[in-house]
Design a protein around this motif. Structure first.
Motif, PDB file in Angstrom:
ATOM      1  N   HIS A  93       0.903  -1.239   0.033  1.00  0.00           N
ATOM      2  CA  HIS A  93      -0.123   0.071   0.020  1.00  0.00           C
ATOM      3  C   HIS A  93       0.859   1.088   0.062  1.00  0.00           C
ATOM      4  O   HIS A  93       2.009   1.240   0.457  1.00  0.00           O
ATOM      5  CB  HIS A  93      -0.881  -0.151   1.180  1.00  0.00           C
ATOM      6  CG  HIS A  93      -1.918  -1.058   1.479  1.00  0.00           C
ATOM      7  ND1 HIS A  93      -2.966  -1.252   1.049  1.00  0.00           N
ATOM      8  CD2 HIS A  93      -1.513  -2.341   1.924  1.00  0.00           C
ATOM      9  CE1 HIS A  93      -3.886  -2.432   1.250  1.00  0.00           C
ATOM     10  NE2 HIS A  93      -2.787  -3.234   1.686  1.00  0.00           N
ATOM     11  N   GLN A  94       0.303   2.402  -0.386  1.00  0.00           N
ATOM     12  CA  GLN A  94       1.062   3.611  -0.521  1.00  0.00           C
ATOM     13  C   GLN A  94       0.909   4.319   0.830  1.00  0.00           C
ATOM     14  O   GLN A  94      -0.291   4.270   1.640  1.00  0.00           O
ATOM     15  CB  GLN A  94       0.204   4.691  -1.457  1.00  0.00           C
ATOM     16  CG  GLN A  94       1.135   5.770  -1.607  1.00  0.00           C
ATOM     17  CD  GLN A  94       0.615   6.716  -2.916  1.00  0.00           C
ATOM     18  OE1 GLN A  94       0.117   5.980  -3.785  1.00  0.00           O
ATOM     19  NE2 GLN A  94       1.043   7.673  -2.852  1.00  0.00           N
ATOM     20  N   THR A  95       1.913   4.667   1.514  1.00  0.00           N
ATOM     21  CA  THR A  95       1.702   5.160   2.877  1.00  0.00           C
ATOM     22  C   THR A  95       1.236   6.218   3.191  1.00  0.00           C
ATOM     23  O   THR A  95       0.212   6.268   4.103  1.00  0.00           O
ATOM     24  CB  THR A  95       3.506   5.470   3.562  1.00  0.00           C
ATOM     25  OG1 THR A  95       4.004   4.154   3.102  1.00  0.00           O
ATOM     26  CG2 THR A  95       3.451   5.773   4.911  1.00  0.00           C
ATOM     27  N   THR A  96       1.041   7.362   2.281  1.00  0.00           N
ATOM     28  CA  THR A  96       0.376   8.493   2.735  1.00  0.00           C
ATOM     29  C   THR A  96      -1.358   8.482   2.568  1.00  0.00           C
ATOM     30  O   THR A  96      -1.781   9.278   3.179  1.00  0.00           O
ATOM     31  CB  THR A  96       0.795   9.614   1.426  1.00  0.00           C
ATOM     32  OG1 THR A  96       0.546   8.953   0.073  1.00  0.00           O
ATOM     33  CG2 THR A  96       2.090   9.854   1.540  1.00  0.00           C
ATOM     34  N   ASN A  97      -1.688   7.385   1.609  1.00  0.00           N
ATOM     35  CA  ASN A  97      -3.146   7.436   1.680  1.00  0.00           C
ATOM     36  C   ASN A  97      -3.609   6.016   1.794  1.00  0.00           C
ATOM     37  O   ASN A  97      -4.973   5.779   1.446  1.00  0.00           O
ATOM     38  CB  ASN A  97      -3.623   8.269   0.310  1.00  0.00           C
ATOM     39  CG  ASN A  97      -3.035   7.430  -0.919  1.00  0.00           C
ATOM     40  OD1 ASN A  97      -2.259   6.530  -0.671  1.00  0.00           O
ATOM     41  ND2 ASN A  97      -3.164   8.200  -1.930  1.00  0.00           N
ATOM     42  N   ASP A  98      -2.859   4.933   1.895  1.00  0.00           N
ATOM     43  CA  ASP A  98      -3.303   3.476   2.023  1.00  0.00           C
ATOM     44  C   ASP A  98      -3.726   2.817   0.807  1.00  0.00           C
ATOM     45  O   ASP A  98      -4.461   1.912   0.453  1.00  0.00           O
ATOM     46  CB  ASP A  98      -4.100   3.287   3.154  1.00  0.00           C
ATOM     47  CG  ASP A  98      -3.897   3.663   4.635  1.00  0.00           C
ATOM     48  OD1 ASP A  98      -2.611   3.322   4.728  1.00  0.00           O
ATOM     49  OD2 ASP A  98      -4.492   4.313   5.213  1.00  0.00           O
ATOM     50  N   HIS A  99      -3.465   3.816  -0.632  1.00  0.00           N
ATOM     51  CA  HIS A  99      -3.907   3.356  -1.726  1.00  0.00           C
ATOM     52  C   HIS A  99      -3.229   1.890  -1.969  1.00  0.00           C
ATOM     53  O   HIS A  99      -2.252   1.513  -1.743  1.00  0.00           O
ATOM     54  CB  HIS A  99      -3.500   4.032  -2.634  1.00  0.00           C
ATOM     55  CG  HIS A  99      -3.841   3.692  -4.195  1.00  0.00           C
ATOM     56  ND1 HIS A  99      -5.077   3.792  -4.781  1.00  0.00           N
ATOM     57  CD2 HIS A  99      -2.719   3.031  -4.951  1.00  0.00           C
ATOM     58  CE1 HIS A  99      -4.862   3.123  -5.803  1.00  0.00           C
ATOM     59  NE2 HIS A  99      -3.765   2.799  -6.360  1.00  0.00           N
ATOM     60  N   LEU A 100      -4.040   0.831  -2.448  1.00  0.00           N
ATOM     61  CA  LEU A 100      -3.526  -0.543  -2.804  1.00  0.00           C
ATOM     62  C   LEU A 100      -2.804  -0.513  -4.199  1.00  0.00           C
ATOM     63  O   LEU A 100      -3.026   0.024  -5.106  1.00  0.00           O
ATOM     64  CB  LEU A 100      -4.818  -1.360  -2.904  1.00  0.00           C
ATOM     65  CG  LEU A 100      -4.337  -2.867  -3.191  1.00  0.00           C
ATOM     66  CD1 LEU A 100      -3.477  -3.618  -2.234  1.00  0.00           C
ATOM     67  CD2 LEU A 100      -5.583  -3.714  -3.545  1.00  0.00           C
ATOM     68  N   ILE A 101      -1.316  -0.829  -3.758  1.00  0.00           N
ATOM     69  CA  ILE A 101      -0.566  -0.961  -4.964  1.00  0.00           C
ATOM     70  C   ILE A 101      -0.549  -2.301  -5.580  1.00  0.00           C
ATOM     71  O   ILE A 101      -0.739  -2.333  -7.077  1.00  0.00           O
ATOM     72  CB  ILE A 101       0.730  -0.713  -4.518  1.00  0.00           C
ATOM     73  CG1 ILE A 101       0.954   1.070  -4.205  1.00  0.00           C
ATOM     74  CG2 ILE A 101       1.992  -0.769  -5.712  1.00  0.00           C
ATOM     75  CD1 ILE A 101       2.204   1.273  -3.617  1.00  0.00           C
ATOM     76  N   LYS A 102      -0.610  -3.266  -4.906  1.00  0.00           N
ATOM     77  CA  LYS A 102      -0.532  -4.753  -5.361  1.00  0.00           C
ATOM     78  C   LYS A 102      -0.887  -5.649  -4.328  1.00  0.00           C
ATOM     79  O   LYS A 102      -0.802  -5.260  -3.130  1.00  0.00           O
ATOM     80  CB  LYS A 102       0.736  -5.035  -5.525  1.00  0.00           C
ATOM     81  CG  LYS A 102       1.069  -6.691  -6.142  1.00  0.00           C
ATOM     82  CD  LYS A 102       0.389  -6.941  -7.427  1.00  0.00           C
ATOM     83  CE  LYS A 102       0.785  -8.487  -7.763  1.00  0.00           C
ATOM     84  NZ  LYS A 102       0.078  -8.824  -8.990  1.00  0.00           N
ATOM     85  N   GLN A 103      -2.061  -6.491  -4.602  1.00  0.00           N
ATOM     86  CA  GLN A 103      -2.423  -7.518  -3.675  1.00  0.00           C
ATOM     87  C   GLN A 103      -2.315  -8.896  -4.217  1.00  0.00           C
ATOM     88  O   GLN A 103      -2.602  -8.957  -5.402  1.00  0.00           O
ATOM     89  CB  GLN A 103      -3.780  -7.295  -3.191  1.00  0.00           C
ATOM     90  CG  GLN A 103      -4.549  -8.256  -2.235  1.00  0.00           C
ATOM     91  CD  GLN A 103      -5.784  -7.878  -1.872  1.00  0.00           C
ATOM     92  OE1 GLN A 103      -6.667  -7.087  -2.560  1.00  0.00           O
ATOM     93  NE2 GLN A 103      -6.440  -8.321  -0.697  1.00  0.00           N
TER      94      GLN A 103
END
Length: 132
Positions: A93-103
């Protein structure tokens, strides 16, 4: 190995597939962080479709460093878990907004051996019934 579409090359391996309750689960994760994107790793243990344990690296600054490849080891004592089949899910996840990058759901499965008719669910309760 061919890189995935996210460019992270996220992978997980576990030390074995079958365990006793007295064993330790050891999983190793490798990934390549995206250039210029602060990110963290999340690992979930899942039983019967429910997350029963979850741990991430978001708040441990010593683990969230930028290197070409990040290698992490996760160790979990299994004595508090009931027998059964468990899955491991990992995500970045992206640290700033918890956006999922890969799962990667169910990247690995493992079995805790044994059977106890009086216990169900994922977590082993320490205490028992008492007649009062």
């Amino acid at each position: 190995d061919e890189k995935d579409e996210s460019g992270t090359n996220l992978k997980l391996t576990i030390n074995k597939k079958r365990y006793k309750a007295s064993d330790k689960l050891v999983s190793r994760v490798t990934y390549e962080p995206l250039m210029g994107v602060d990110s963290y790793l999340n690992l979930s243990l899942v039983k019967n479709g429910f997350v029963v344990a979850d741990l991430n690296t978001k708040y441990d600054k010593s683990l969230n460093v930028y290197k070409k490849e990040i290698r992490l080891q996760f160790t979990q004592l299994l004595e508090k878990f009931n027998p059964g089949t468990y899955g491991i899910y990992i995500s970045i996840h992206q640290t700033t907004n918890d956006h999922l990058i890969k799962q990667i759901p169910r990247v690995a499965t493992f079995i805790i051996e044994g059977h106890d008719k009086s216990r169900d669910g994922a977590v082993r309760l320490d205490d028992g019934w008492t007649l009062i």
